[in-house]
Design a protein around this motif. Structure first.
Motif, mmCIF file in Angstrom:
data_model
loop_
_atom_site.group_PDB
_atom_site.id
_atom_site.type_symbol
_atom_site.label_atom_id
_atom_site.label_comp_id
_atom_site.label_asym_id
_atom_site.label_seq_id
_atom_site.Cartn_x
_atom_site.Cartn_y
_atom_site.Cartn_z
ATOM 1 N N GLY A 123 0.785 -1.214 0.000
ATOM 2 C CA GLY A 123 0.000 0.000 0.000
ATOM 3 C C GLY A 123 0.820 1.268 0.000
ATOM 4 N N LEU A 124 2.012 1.235 -0.608
ATOM 5 C CA LEU A 124 2.878 2.407 -0.650
ATOM 6 C C LEU A 124 2.919 2.952 -2.066
ATOM 7 C CD1 LEU A 124 5.893 1.234 1.537
ATOM 8 C CD2 LEU A 124 3.970 2.653 2.224
ATOM 9 N N ASP B 261 -3.754 3.214 6.839
ATOM 10 C CA ASP B 261 -2.841 2.078 6.787
ATOM 11 C C ASP B 261 -1.405 2.481 7.080
ATOM 12 O OD1 ASP B 261 -3.093 3.518 4.352
ATOM 13 O OD2 ASP B 261 -2.011 1.950 3.286
ATOM 14 N N ARG B 262 -1.129 3.791 7.069
ATOM 15 C CA ARG B 262 0.228 4.272 7.337
ATOM 16 C C ARG B 262 0.384 4.812 8.760
ATOM 17 N NH1 ARG B 262 1.458 7.779 1.879
ATOM 18 N NH2 ARG B 262 0.825 6.198 0.353
ATOM 19 N N LEU C 104 -4.694 -2.486 16.000
ATOM 20 C CA LEU C 104 -5.063 -1.469 15.020
ATOM 21 C C LEU C 104 -4.332 -1.853 13.744
ATOM 22 C CD1 LEU C 104 -6.650 1.206 14.707
ATOM 23 C CD2 LEU C 104 -4.485 2.385 15.019
ATOM 24 N N GLY C 105 -5.025 -2.582 12.879
ATOM 25 C CA GLY C 105 -4.331 -3.180 11.752
ATOM 26 C C GLY C 105 -3.341 -4.191 12.258
ATOM 27 N N LEU D 51 6.298 0.216 13.128
ATOM 28 C CA LEU D 51 5.442 -0.733 12.417
ATOM 29 C C LEU D 51 4.185 0.007 12.013
ATOM 30 C CD1 LEU D 51 4.746 -3.636 11.488
ATOM 31 C CD2 LEU D 51 3.628 -3.960 13.709
ATOM 32 N N MET D 52 3.887 -0.012 10.714
ATOM 33 C CA MET D 52 2.684 0.649 10.223
ATOM 34 C C MET D 52 1.493 -0.296 10.335
ATOM 35 S SD MET D 52 3.865 3.126 7.095
ATOM 36 C CE MET D 52 4.563 1.921 5.976
ATOM 37 N N ALA D 53 0.301 0.279 10.331
ATOM 38 C CA ALA D 53 -0.917 -0.515 10.462
ATOM 39 C C ALA D 53 -1.050 -1.514 9.326
ATOM 40 C CB ALA D 53 -2.143 0.396 10.518
ATOM 41 N N SER D 54 -0.438 -1.230 8.194
ATOM 42 C CA SER D 54 -0.475 -2.149 7.058
ATOM 43 C C SER D 54 0.373 -3.385 7.274
ATOM 44 C CB SER D 54 0.010 -1.428 5.798
ATOM 45 O OG SER D 54 1.380 -1.059 5.941
ATOM 46 N N GLY D 55 1.244 -3.352 8.300
ATOM 47 C CA GLY D 55 2.161 -4.466 8.545
ATOM 48 C C GLY D 55 3.558 -4.220 8.009
ATOM 49 N N THR D 56 3.771 -3.093 7.361
ATOM 50 C CA THR D 56 5.079 -2.763 6.800
ATOM 51 C C THR D 56 5.942 -2.061 7.840
ATOM 52 O OG1 THR D 56 4.141 -2.521 4.596
ATOM 53 C CG2 THR D 56 6.268 -1.491 4.969
#
Length: 846
Positions: free
Chosen positions: A320-321, A534-535, A626-627, A547-552
């Motif tokens: 999602g980037l 997501d960021r 949260l994600g 750690l971002m909510a997207s998992g990245t």
């Protein structure tokens, strides 16, 4: 047609495109569609629109890829007509419109025409649309072309279309416009003067880019090349760099040169853009982004300095980037840039790379539809009412995974239903002239931080923002204090008016009491989080990364720590993950709190019971997330049996069924069952590694529910579980079909080895004297394979056909073994000799 346009065509300026105007007239009168293939500098943008206006009734709308190009084209044509802009020729761009009832030619940005089509699909009052620079393959241009073809096919057969291209895309465009028919391609030869290529690679040891973009040393080299151009060549100098930050860095380095230095990019106010495009008494250096590459004429230029980079959209759909990245220019774009030096006379292009490097550049830039984020594209298609992109005449279809990712975002925003239909909220979002995520942040953020602040942040994020230290709060304050940020202020005003209009229509006030209590420090973060939930990022415990909510995973630039360093929560505005890097690099962000993170991304909040196998035991926790970000965790005392089973199954799949304790009896039983499954099939169970791993619950049953540790796992009775897998009455025949042991003629009970493909009985040869055939297992289907051993239990022979062995193999074996084991009896006829497990009296040896 107006008299001024008619007079212009009667005595046109000396431009190469005039040679094709008659053919264009004929094509439009006969077919209503045409493609003009003409290189930059041939005058197509200036003279084709008046020629089209002579053929059609109604207004001629002409598209340009940028606001700068639209305004400049309108001024150029109006100047030739001897009129002010807004009379016969006008323009409409975001936040600026100069037209009147008398306007016959209106020049607009492609994005503006796209929104106009969505609101008025029949384009009432428009007689023709001229699409300029279709070869640049911008995403909104591809979609606008497709929608216009759809309109012409189903709503407006009388609408004339002209597509203008500077490359061989003209042929593909003609095929798209014509469908099964042939659309004429009007070719206009170029009129460029010779351009000398001067190769100016940086000095040895100077890197052009690093992980932060163009290096300061290379900026110095570009500035030095401009100074060289001013000394060695005549005329104004046009410098190409990839983005706004690079424009500003180059302008700073050119302080003190004997010329007027101007910046040129889309974020400048119109007056500043006009100054950069206007010739004056003093020599000029115009430092520009790609806006001057093909669609914009910069008068007076005889020299081009090309840094060799462009800014293009790239999207990591899995993470999602999406961002603009700096890439090497293509050969086609480099040629177009060089052509800017050859319009007035012989010129020169100074390229800041080597001729050898030039040969390895990509031939053409990729179309945006192949690389860009498709969220806005997918929303526009949904608002148009198309569910199948095959119904639209696109030059290229978008990548399926990218389109799927875009639709997921729109569903999460509430802008689209699962079947691809635009919702009322989606149509509201589509009406905001920015990315759908930013539109959502504007609409929802206005009630949380105030309409003005939400508009300020969204206007800032809609540009290629370069914040000092990556701090968006500091960037916002800088914009507020910058008197040159007129374009940003105009965009803020436009966005605020959109929100206020929607609030008035819905009966809302637009500013909540809660909004007044939020400071800029977190208001910016909240709006950013609304745009990119997501960021949202939380600092990892004991680490400087996030750690971002997207998992990245993501990290700030540790080489230049700023005010964001060490903050627990961030709202990330822009992040980039380069190939080979584990974590994304945070380029811009703003402070955030946990409460505001939850407010911005409530749909990502979940509570899950998680049961895993780790460190030799079952770990059960209730996690609030949260994600991918863990907010809290607590032990789960009584996890569901199925969850425990699943955790063990995952552990077994990862580590193998050797995780259980396999006794000798269990291993032997499994081998017997495996033999019967292979020999007889169902209902004898499959006990392979794969089958046992996939069906843990069915064969281990309630034993798994009691497992909490490696010690519990060792207590699992694997043998009993295996026996329970065999249904009755087959279970009662196990020892008959696959006996664990077999009694041989000597009276010994010998274990059968089932581990090989065929069951093996390893027995000393004297113990089977008297047998005429090997025993047969599995209801007579599979004979035992006899491994006949010497008295010292060394291999002597292998056979499954004992009758043949006694006749053919035994005589040779007997001769060999008599010499080595003289105390043993070696009868000539083993069929009738007594079997023995003991050593015979030597005197009885024959």
């Amino acid at each position: 047609m107006s008299d001024t346009l008619r007079n212009l065509l009667a005595a046109p300026p000396d431009l190469p495109v005039t040679a094709g105007l008659a053919a264009l007239d004929q094509a439009l009168r006969a077919r209503g569609v045409a493609v003009v293939h003409a290189p930059p500098g041939t005058g197509k943008t200036t003279l084709v629109p008046p020629a089209v206006a002579e053929v059609v009734a109604g207004r001629v709308v002409v598209t340009q890829p940028s606001r700068i190009a639209a305004r400049a084209a309108a001024r150029r044509l109006a100047h030739l007509l001897g009129e002010p802009v807004g009379e016969t020729v006008g323009y409409s761009v975001r936040g600026d419109r100069r037209t009147s009832r008398r306007t016959r030619v209106e020049i607009v940005t492609t994005g503006l025409l796209l929104r106009r089509i969505q609101h008025d699909p029949e384009l009432v009052g428009v007689g023709a649309v001229v699409l300029d620079e279709v070869h640049e393959r911008h995403l909104d241009a591809d979609l606008t072309l497709a929608l216009l073809i759809d309109i012409r096919a189903h709503l407006r057969e009388d609408l004339s279309l002209v597509a203008m291209s500077a490359t061989i895309e003209a042929e593909r465009t003609a095929a798209l416009l014509g469908g099964v028919d042939t659309v004429p391609v009007i070719r206009v030869p170029g009129a460029l003067h010779p351009v000398q290529a001067v190769w100016c690679p940086p000095p040895a040891g100077v890197r052009r880019t690093d992980d932060r973009g163009i290096t300061p040393a290379f900026h110095d080299h570009v500035a030095a090349t401009v100074r060289r151009a001013l000394v060695e060549h005549e005329g104004d100098v046009l410098v190409f760099v990839p983005g706004v930050a690079e424009v500003e860095a180059t302008v700073r380095r050119l302080a003190g040169v004997d010329a007027n230095v101007h910046a040129l990019h889309g974020r400048l106010a119109g007056a500043e853009q006009d100054r950069a495009l206007s010739e004056g008494p003093r020599r000029r250096v115009i430092v520009s982004t790609a806006v001057a590459e093909s669609s914009l004429t910069v008068p007076g230029v005889r020299v081009v300095v090309d840094a060799g980079f462009s800014r293009e959209p790239r999207t990591d759909h899995r993470r999602g980037l999406a961002s603009l990245v700096t890439v090497a220019v293509s050969r086609a774009a480099a040629e177009q840039r060089a052509g800017r030096a050859g319009r007035l006379g012989p010129g020169a292009v100074l390229r800041c790379w080597s001729e050898a490097e030039h040969a390895h550049l990509a031939a053409h830039p990729e179309p945006e539809i192949a690389t860009a984020d498709l969220t806005a594209f997918a929303l526009e298609v949904a608002c148009w009412g198309s569910h199948d992109l095959d119904d639209l005449a696109l030059l290229d279809q978008p990548p399926a995974h990218a389109l799927s990712a875009a639709k997921e975002v729109l569903v999460d925003l509430g802008a689209m239903t699962e079947d691809g239909t635009a919702t009322p909220r989606g149509r509201l979002i589509a009406g905001v002239p920015t990315d759908p995520r930013l539109a959502r942040a504007l609409i929802d953020g206005a009630g949380l931080v105030g309409t003005r602040r939400a508009s300020e942040v969204v206007a800032m994020l809609s540009e290629d923002t370069r914040a000092p230290g990556g701090d968006l709060v500091a960037a916002l304050r800088s914009l507020r204090a910058d008197q040159r940020a007129g374009a940003w202020r105009s965009q803020v005003t436009r966005l605020a008016k959109i929100v206020e209009k929607d609030d008035t229509a819905d009966g809302r006030s637009g500013v909540s009491d809660h909004a007044r209590a939020i400071t800029d420090d977190v208001a910016v973060g909240l709006v950013v989080a609304l745009a990119h939930p997501d960021r949202i990022a939380r600092k990892r415990s004991g680490s400087s990364s996030y750690l971002m909510a997207s998992g990245t995973g993501a990290a700030l630039d540790q080489r230049a720590p700023g005010p964001l360093a060490g903050l627990e929560w961030l709202a990330v505005g822009d992040a980039e993950r380069r190939a080979g890097q584990r974590e994304a690099r945070i380029r811009t962000a703003a402070p955030l709190t946990e409460d505001l993170a939850l407010e911005a991304a409530g749909s990502l909040w979940t509570e899950v019971d998680e049961v895993t196998w780790s460190g030799g035991r079952v770990l059960a926790r209730r996690r609030t997330l949260l994600g991918a970000i863990e907010l809290s965790s607590a032990p789960l005392d009584d996890p569901p049996a199925q969850a425990v089973s699943d955790a063990i199954r995952e552990a077994v799949a990862r580590e193998g069924i050797a995780l259980f304790t396999w006794s000798e009896a269990a291993t032997a039983l499994r081998a017997r069952l495996d033999f019967l499954h292979r020999a007889l099939g169902d209902p004898w169970p499959d006990v392979s590694d794969v089958a046992l791993t996939q069906n843990l619950q069915s064969w281990l049953g309630p034993q798994l529910a009691r497992v909490r540790s490696a010690q519990d796992l060792r207590r699992v009775d694997v043998a009993a579980a295996l026996r329970a897998m065999v249904p009755w009455p087959q279970a009662g025949r196990l020892d008959d079909l696959a006996p664990e042991r077999v009694q041989v003629p000597s009276g010994s009970s010998v274990r059968i080895d089932y581990s090989a493909e065929q069951p093996v009985l390893a027995v000393r040869i004297q113990e089977v004297f008297g047998w005429t055939a090997a025993p047969v297992l599995a209801d007579g289907r599979v004979p035992l394979l006899l491994h006949l051993l010497s008295p010292a239990r060394r291999p002597a022979a292998v056979t499954a056909d004992l009758e043949s062995f006694w006749d053919n193999g035994y005589p040779g074996v007997r001769a060999d073994l008599r010499g080595r084991y003289p105390k043993h009896a070696w009868p000539e006829d083993p069929r009738s000799a007594p079997a023995t497990a003991r050593t015979n009296d030597p005197r009885r040896r024959r």
